[in-house]
Design an enzyme around this catalytic site. Structure first.
Site, short mmCIF file in Angstrom:
data_model
loop_
_atom_site.label_atom_id
_atom_site.label_comp_id
_atom_site.label_asym_id
_atom_site.label_seq_id
_atom_site.Cartn_x
_atom_site.Cartn_y
_atom_site.Cartn_z
N LYS A 95 25.26 2.38 99.50
CA LYS A 95 24.94 1.08 98.93
C LYS A 95 23.49 0.70 99.31
O LYS A 95 22.64 1.57 99.40
CB LYS A 95 25.97 0.03 99.34
CG LYS A 95 27.40 0.50 99.01
CD LYS A 95 28.44 -0.55 99.20
CE LYS A 95 29.81 0.02 98.84
NZ LYS A 95 30.88 -1.00 98.93
N HIS A 103 30.22 1.38 89.38
CA HIS A 103 30.82 0.81 90.59
C HIS A 103 31.13 -0.66 90.37
O HIS A 103 30.43 -1.36 89.63
CB HIS A 103 29.85 0.97 91.77
CG HIS A 103 30.49 0.70 93.10
ND1 HIS A 103 30.68 -0.57 93.58
CD2 HIS A 103 30.99 1.54 94.04
CE1 HIS A 103 31.26 -0.51 94.77
NE2 HIS A 103 31.46 0.76 95.07
#
Length: 248
Positions: A11, A94
């Site tokens: 991330k 995502h």
């Protein structure tokens, strides 16, 4: 037999200096892994990560790719740029991209086909929210997401896509689907791929679990017949924890 694949999704974490430290610590811990090992890093870390992982069994991926070859798309990164930087994989769709950045099934499809066209290996994320699961809408949500993502994608191309089932309610919350819940839903995803394509494609495609897999639950989840790996968030930021998942 499908080879398991464990991918870390960093991330928006880790500078280049952090990346050097983490990958240097991680390499000896996963060198004997029986699965494919992938780290999906921020754009600015890709080149250095590729350099560090050269000659090891760790593959490097990105976390998004543009749907266009080039042009006036401020802030986007093209597939050609990722390939040139050395990335092999790319995370698409995502839930955080869907929630915060307006990603839709249509844009996921455009990014997916762009990745395939340029030789990147997509990790396609699908999954339902807590409200959708509690409303018994999980299967319907997954059907729509899968049909949208694989629109105009040929069976041969689809077989090389990695699917990550990520129940949105289990991402970063500490909540995890039970191994039975995860297996049941991933088996359903595989059955949907068989409907979209054929049984051969469904049997070939690798499907990960992506909802808070960690060292304490990895073995149980990976023992399920339809679960082929994990897309790991928080646990991938600590070499020891990620290694424990990789060496399930």
């Amino acid at each position: 037999m499908r080879k398991p694949i464990i991918a870390g999704n960093w991330k928006m974490n880790n500078t280049v200096k952090d990346t050097e430290a983490l990958l240097t610590e991680l390499q000896p811990l996963v060198k004997d892994a029986k699965c494919d090992v992938v780290v999906c890093v921020p754009f600015t870390d890709i080149v250095r990560a590729v350099e560090l992982c050269k000659g090891t069994n760790i593959h490097v991926g990105a976390q998004n790719v543009a749907w266009a070859d080039k042009g006036a798309f401020t802030g986007e990164i093209s597939a050609a740029m990722l390939v040139e930087a050395g990335a092999e994989y790319v995370v698409l769709g995502h839930s955080e991209r869907r929630q915060y950045f307006g990603e839709t099934d249509e844009t996921v499809n455009k990014r997916l086909t762009q990745a395939i066209r340029n030789g990147l290996k997509p990790i396609l994320c699908v999954g339902e929210t807590l409200a959708e699961r509690e409303g018994n809408k999980t299967e319907g949500v997954l059907q729509v997401q899968l049909a949208g993502a694989f629109k105009d994608v040929e069976a041969k191309q689809a077989a090389d896509v990695v699917i990550a089932y990520e129940p949105v309610w289990a991402i970063g919350t500490g909540k995890t689907a039970t191994s039975a819940q995860a297996e049941e839903t991933i088996a359903f995803i595989r059955s949907e791929i068989a409907k979209l394509y054929d049984r051969q494609t469904a049997d070939a495609i690798r499907i990960q679990y992506g909802g808070s897999m960690n060292p304490s639950n990895a073995s149980e989840l990976m023992a399920q017949p339809d679960i082929d790996g994990g897309l790991i968030g928080g646990a991938s930021l600590k070499a020891a924890d990620f290694a424990k998942v990789v060496n399930f």
